[in-house]
Each structure stands twice: as structure tokens, then as C-alpha cells.
Motif scaffolding. Structure first.
Motif, short mmCIF file in Angstrom:
data_model
loop_
_atom_site.label_atom_id
_atom_site.label_comp_id
_atom_site.label_asym_id
_atom_site.label_seq_id
_atom_site.Cartn_x
_atom_site.Cartn_y
_atom_site.Cartn_z
N ILE A 66 0.84 -1.21 0.00
CA ILE A 66 0.00 0.00 0.00
C ILE A 66 0.88 1.27 0.00
N HIS A 67 1.96 1.24 0.77
CA HIS A 67 2.91 2.37 0.79
C HIS A 67 3.42 2.65 -0.63
N GLU A 68 3.86 1.59 -1.32
CA GLU A 68 4.40 1.77 -2.68
C GLU A 68 3.31 2.15 -3.67
N LEU A 69 2.11 1.58 -3.47
CA LEU A 69 1.00 1.94 -4.36
C LEU A 69 0.65 3.42 -4.23
N ALA A 70 0.75 3.94 -3.01
CA ALA A 70 0.45 5.36 -2.81
C ALA A 70 1.41 6.21 -3.66
N HIS A 71 2.72 5.89 -3.59
CA HIS A 71 3.69 6.60 -4.43
C HIS A 71 3.31 6.48 -5.91
N SER A 72 3.02 5.23 -6.31
CA SER A 72 2.82 4.94 -7.72
C SER A 72 1.58 5.61 -8.28
N PHE A 155 10.84 5.84 9.62
CA PHE A 155 12.11 5.48 9.00
C PHE A 155 12.22 6.07 7.59
N ASN A 156 11.12 6.00 6.83
CA ASN A 156 11.15 6.52 5.46
C ASN A 156 11.27 8.03 5.42
N LEU A 157 10.94 8.68 6.53
CA LEU A 157 11.03 10.14 6.55
C LEU A 157 12.42 10.65 6.94
N MET A 163 15.64 7.87 0.17
CA MET A 163 14.44 7.59 0.97
C MET A 163 13.44 8.72 0.77
N ASP A 164 12.20 8.47 1.18
CA ASP A 164 11.15 9.47 0.95
C ASP A 164 11.51 10.82 1.57
N GLY A 165 12.03 10.77 2.80
CA GLY A 165 12.41 12.02 3.47
C GLY A 165 13.51 12.74 2.70
ZN LIG Z 1 8.28 5.35 0.24
#
Ligand SMILES: [Zn+2]
Length: 371
Positions: A66-72, A155-157, A163-165
Motif C-alpha cells: 500500500i505504501h508503494e501503491l500510494a507513491h505509484s 524510517f522513510n522520513l 528515501m522518501d524524506g
Molecule cells: Zn516510500
């Protein structure tokens, strides 16, 4: 062995599982079933631990997806092409066709991933709360999932690229300076810093007798190489920016027959004439293209048994480009299709050939000259 398996398609995006993903899946299930849940709920039965461990692992997998789908999905809304999402040992990665064109696009795309994880954390927390007194194992599982998603978001931030952050940081610097390359450089440096910090923490943990430190070292090492690679990619793209196929192609290629033995090709053409790209023709019809890279990929002991036709890239796999096509697009398509060369076609005739090595040499030349 196959590296990844396609398990489905969501919103036109292929979902793949890398073989390394099974390691983390089994590890999570095992740790949850033999250590985490037994320590907290010693009164459960043995089978229950495994059942709820497996259930929780599956939902961790869904959370990462779901995390990756949100980006995509946001990338798609912004008009980018998203080919696939691959889940592997360290989570997920979405293959998005191009780097974002505007800082605010990058910013929104980067932020939706951690936001999705944060919402999942909140959702699982609420569910765990509602289930208390109704089903103890489900409550425990959801509580753990809330925690995992929270950690995933935080962690991703961390502000290190890629990374996302780090992408958020890059977008902000990019917005202020107007310079994507510089922004990537700074964000990658911070990324490398974060990676070293994780490595250091990992070593510290191991010295204190906590073997979980190996995991931090592994993540740190991965992040470090990703930061370096991400920076390299932007350098390549900015170097190729505005460069057309006609500037990259070579026009001085020889034509050879598909029946030529590889050994002959090496002796009579590559070594003798110092050429490295050949158009393979049968009479007047194009059969394919053979490059130095194809020869290198063929074991030496087979050079006397195999013909050029067997090692060339056949014309069905070659995707012709036109002289005005963009250099970055060509390099991306070579990488994605895993081929070494494309013919440049003008009015139905092959006027040039572009090899991956030509593009790389061009980049190297330009960076040596500092232009
Ligand atoms: Zn991410």
C-alpha cells in the motif's frame, strides 16, 4: 533461477515479488511466532502463534504494498509511467519511468508513501482498540501492525536521498535553488550520512551483544549504495539532457552477414578494422545488430561454433529510434529492455547505430571536459 514473480496487477501496475522477499517473510513469521507473541501471551497454544504470525506477516506485506501503491498512483496522476512494484527483502520499490519534472510533484509523490503508512498505523491501532476483549490474538496482531507501520513511516522520513524524506529534502532544496543536480548532491550526501549512522548503530548494537545490529548494518549498507547510485543517475540524466540521437549515434558501421562465425567477426572485423558495431544483413534485409558487448557476453570457447546470427540482437528486439529522439529516453529504454543497441532509422533506412557503451563514453567525455 528466476529472480522475481509476478503476483498480480493493480491499476495497470505489475506487482512482483523478488526471491529475497521470501527471506524476510519467513523471518518475520518465525520471529513473531517463536519469540514476539509467546513472550507477550504465554497462555496461547503453539499452533495459534504460527497462525497469527503468518497472518501478521501477510498484512505487513500488504502494508508495504500500500505504501508503494500510494507513491505509484500519485506518480500516475502526475502523468508518469509506472511499470511495476517489486517487493524485496528491504520492503518495496516502485519503478517509475522518469524523475519528476517539478519540485512540488516530487514533494507530493514522496510524502504520500509515509502518509499512507501513518494512516495504516492509525487504522490498525483503532482496530486493535475495538477488538480488545473480543479477540486477543487479532488485537495483538493489529497492535503490532500499527507499530510496524508507524516505524515504516518514520524510517522513510529520514532526510537521506533516496528515501522518501530525502526526496522531500531534495524537492525543497530544488525549489529554493532551482538546481536539481545540486539538490540531489546535497540530499545524497545526507543519505550517505544517515547510512553511516545506521552502520555505526549496528556495530554498537553487536558490540553490546544484540545481533539485531546486523540488520542495521545491512540496511545502512543498502542505503549507502542507493544514495550513490541515485546521485549517479541524476548526473547521467543532466548530462544527456537535450542530447539527440544523431549526436550519439555512429554512422561508420560495417555490414556483415549473419553466417559469419563469431571468431571471424573478432579477427577480421573487430581486431582488424577496430570497429565495434555491425549491422547484420542477409542480402539487403536487416537481420539485427551485433556489438562488442554481445561478443563479450559469449563464452570464448564457443566463438568457433557460433555464428553472428546466434549472438546478435535480432531486429524484432530492436526498437528503432529517429535522429531527433532524446538521449535519456534511449538510455532508459536500453536499460529497461536489457539490450545493448538501437538502430537510428530515417525514412526507412538505417543511418546510424547507438550502443549503450557509446552513450556511456559520451557521458564520461563530457564529465572529463567539465561541460
Ligand atoms: Zn516510500
Amino acid at each position: 533461477m528466476k529472480h522475481s514473480w509476478k503476483i498480480g496487477k493493480i491499476a495497470g501496475i505489475d506487482i512482483h515479488i523478488d526471491s529475497s522477499w521470501f527471506v524476510i517473510f519467513i523471518l518475520f513469521t518465525w520471529v513473531l511466532a517463536t519469540s514476539y507473541f509467546p513472550q507477550q501471551y504465554p497462555e496461547w497454544q503453539a499452533g495459534q502463534f504460527w497462525l497469527i504470525g503468518l497472518f501478521t506477516s501477510l498484512l505487513i506485506f500488504a502494508s508495504v504494498l500500500i505504501h508503494e501503491l500510494a507513491h505509484s498512483l500519485v506518480a500516475k496522476l502526475q502523468g508518469e509511467e509506472v511499470r511495476r512494484i517489486t517487493l524485496f527483502i528491504l520492503g518495496g520499490v516502485a519503478q517509475i519511468s522518469e524523475e519528476p519534472k517539478k519540485p512540488w510533484k516530487e514533494l507530493t509523490m514522496a510524502l504520500v508513501g509515509p502518509s499512507a503508512s501513518m494512516m495504516l498505523a492509525f487504522g490498525f491501532f483503532i482496530m486493535s482498540f475495538l477488538l480488545s476483549g473480543f479477540s486477543e490474538p487479532l488485537k495483538a496482531s493489529f497492535m503490532y501492525l500499527a507499530l510496524i507501520n508507524f516505524v515504516l513511516a518514520v524510517f522513510n522520513l529520514l532526510p537521506g536521498f533516496p528515501m522518501d524524506g530525502g526526496r522531500v529534502l531534495r524537492a525543497l532544496i530544488w525549489q529554493v535553488t532551482g538546481d536539481l543536480k545540486k539538490a540531489t548532491h546535497i540530499a545524497s550526501r545526507v543519505g550517505q550520512g544517515v547510512a553511516f549512522l545506521l552502520l555505526f548503530l549496528g556495530v554498537f548494537q553487536i558490540l553490546r551483544g544484540n545481533l539485531g545490529g546486523f540488520w542495521l548494518i545491512f540496511v545502512g549498507w543498502f542505503l549507502h549504495s542507493a544514495a550513490v547510485r541515485g546521485y549517479h543517475q541524476v548526473t547521467v540524466e543532466s548530462t544527456l539532457n537535450g542530447v539527440r540521437a544523431k549526436e550519439l549515434m555512429r554512422e561508420d558501421f560495417e555490414r556483415i552477414s549473419g553466417n559469419t562465425l563469431v571468431q571471424e567477426l573478432v579477427d577480421n572485423y573487430i581486431l582488424h578494422k577496430k570497429e565495434r558495431v555491425f549491422l547484420v544483413e542477409d542480402g539487403q534485409t536487416l537481420q539485427g545488430i551485433v556489438c562488442l558487448e554481445d561478443v563479450k557476453a559469449t563464452p570464448r570457447e564457443k566463438w568457433n561454433d557460433m555464428t553472428v546470427r546466434e549472438i546478435m540482437t535480432p531486429k524484432e528486439k530492436l526498437e528503432a529510434v529517429s535522429p531527433d529522439d532524446d538521449g535519456i529516453k534511449i538510455l532508459n529504454s536500453l536499460t529497461v529492455k536489457d539490450i545493448h543497441q538501437v538502430p537510428v532509422v530515417e525514412e526507412g533506412k538505417v543511418t546510424g547505430i547507438i550502443c549503450r557503451s557509446d552513450i556511456l563514453r559520451y557521458i564520461k567525455l563530457r564529465s572529463e571536459l567539465g561541460v
